[in-house]
Enzyme design. Structure first.
Site, PDB file in Angstrom:
ATOM      1  N   HIS A 127      41.794  41.326  31.048  1.00  0.00           N
ATOM      2  CA  HIS A 127      42.689  40.111  30.600  1.00  0.00           C
ATOM      3  C   HIS A 127      42.282  39.535  29.210  1.00  0.00           C
ATOM      4  O   HIS A 127      41.152  39.735  28.834  1.00  0.00           O
ATOM      5  CB  HIS A 127      42.366  38.959  31.554  1.00  0.00           C
TER       6      HIS A 127
ATOM      7  N   ALA B 144      38.507  38.590  39.137  1.00  0.00           N
ATOM      8  CA  ALA B 144      37.740  38.620  38.242  1.00  0.00           C
ATOM      9  C   ALA B 144      38.369  38.156  36.826  1.00  0.00           C
ATOM     10  O   ALA B 144      39.394  38.768  36.289  1.00  0.00           O
ATOM     11  CB  ALA B 144      36.802  39.936  37.866  1.00  0.00           C
TER      12      ALA B 144
ATOM     13  N   PRO C 230      37.423  38.710  33.617  1.00  0.00           N
ATOM     14  CA  PRO C 230      37.553  39.883  32.675  1.00  0.00           C
ATOM     15  C   PRO C 230      38.353  40.870  33.118  1.00  0.00           C
ATOM     16  O   PRO C 230      38.512  42.034  32.296  1.00  0.00           O
ATOM     17  CB  PRO C 230      36.051  40.314  32.257  1.00  0.00           C
ATOM     18  N   GLU C 231      39.123  40.913  34.319  1.00  0.00           N
ATOM     19  CA  GLU C 231      39.970  41.966  34.699  1.00  0.00           C
ATOM     20  C   GLU C 231      41.143  41.631  35.048  1.00  0.00           C
ATOM     21  O   GLU C 231      42.037  41.346  33.938  1.00  0.00           O
ATOM     22  CB  GLU C 231      39.184  42.576  36.089  1.00  0.00           C
ATOM     23  N   MET C 232      41.765  41.193  36.041  1.00  0.00           N
ATOM     24  CA  MET C 232      43.183  40.865  36.437  1.00  0.00           C
ATOM     25  C   MET C 232      43.281  39.090  36.329  1.00  0.00           C
ATOM     26  O   MET C 232      44.484  38.843  36.293  1.00  0.00           O
ATOM     27  CB  MET C 232      43.639  41.422  37.551  1.00  0.00           C
TER      28      MET C 232
END
Length: 339
Positions: free
Chosen positions: A96, A138, A140-142
């Site tokens: 993200h 998460a 830092p991810e989705m």
């Protein structure tokens, strides 16, 4: 007559040696993907949520659907690209707002992950169903929430109908049901290879160089950690006989006991860069480094080349996949949020 006798003896000796190597591999804990579909299904199926064609197709759409992410731009396939090695091909995962993983962790392959006894580098989840929940939430991810995922899926009538088709009319579309369905699809991402054919009895499936490399792999102790069907996937100590040369890149030190998940060696030629922080790009270099820090072996260039030849036999036959056509959004589908 004499030359024919010598040829027969040579062939018989080669056959015996090959048979012995296969037995040695199995004695070292190396196991093939079963050639029988029935036996394979026993390994990959989830009794609590049995695999069906309907769930697989729905799970595939959800796997490729970026609308499950907060930005509407990132899907599971973004970091686990099924068009290549099942990973993203970069050192640290990017999620993200183009943020790289804060611990500088490399995305592992999703191919054959059904055979892993532990998921994530720290092994915190035991199965794919549980694992699938993590990256979606998460930041830092989705960077999505459970509510966002449910709102997205239930806003699209085609998805609602597909869930009913897969699970029955009384299905409740929850976040867990969505991630369970993604996991069902991931359970089918199995890639049998020439190595499996060889261990399953097809003597000529591997080349002589690959067989020699398998022997080197066993003799050097690589199978101590890289074993089972996955040739990895379990938790093990790291930095046993030395300290990884790039240990200070990122802050990951393993789980509370310093244990790290052993990455699978299947399709390893397609999943560079290597190690948990993705700092080694050359496979032979990775082999030499692993010998130094894990088994206390000084692996020569010749031995590393031999092992690499064996690893090429682990390049598997990937499932034939077509890109799914995703159902259209509606006026109530959550809008992309880039913040």
């Amino acid at each position: 007559m004499y030359s024919k006798t010598l040829l027969s003896l040579a062939l018989a000796t080669a056959s015996l040696l090959a048979s012995g190597l296969s037995d040695n591999a199995k004695n070292a804990g190396l196991l093939p993907i079963p050639s029988s579909e029935t036996e394979l299904l026993k390994l990959i199926d989830n009794p609590k949520n049995p695999i069906t064609k309907e769930k697989i197709e729905l799970g595939k759409k959800l796997y490729f659907d970026p609308r499950l992410s907060k930005s509407g731009f990132i899907s599971c396939n973004s970091c686990h690209n099924l068009s290549e090695g099942g990973d993203d091909g970069i050192s640290a995962a990017v999620g993200h707002k183009w943020a790289s993983n804060p611990h500088h962790l490399n995305s592992p392959t999703v191919y054959n992950s059904v055979f892993f006894s532990s998921q994530f580098w720290d092994g915190r989840d035991p199965d794919l169903e549980k694992q699938a929940q993590g990256p979606i939430q998460a930041h830092p991810e989705m960077a999505a929430t459970k509510e966002h995922v449910v709102a997205t899926v239930t806003s699209i009538p085609a998805y609602v109908n597909e869930f009913k088709f897969a699970y029955g009319d009384d299905v409740k579309i929850s976040f867990e049901k969505v991630t369970d369905t993604i996991a069902i699809f991931e359970r089918t991402l199995v890639t049998p290879s020439a190595y499996d054919d060889y261990l399953n009895g097809k003597d000529d499936a591997m080349t002589p160089l690959q067989k020699a490399g398998l022997k080197t792999f066993i003799d050097k102790g690589c199978a101590t950690c890289h074993n089972g069907v996955a040739l990895g996937g379990e938790m093990n100590a790291f930095n046993i006989t030395g300290t990884y040369i790039h240990q200070n890149v990122g802050d990951f030190k393993g789980n509370e006991n310093g244990m790290v998940k052993v990455p699978t060696l299947r399709n390893i030629t397609q999943t560079a860069p290597y190690f948990h922080n993705g700092k080694v790009w050359n496979l032979q270099e990775a082999i030499v480094e692993m010998g130094r820090i894990q088994v206390g072996e000084k692996i020569s260039d010749k031995e590393a080349s031999s092992i690499e030849e064996f690893l090429k036999a682990l390049d598997g036959r990937k499932p034939v996949l077509s890109i799914p056509m995703l159902p259209a959004s509606t006026s109530t589908t959550p809008k992309p949020d880039l913040n």
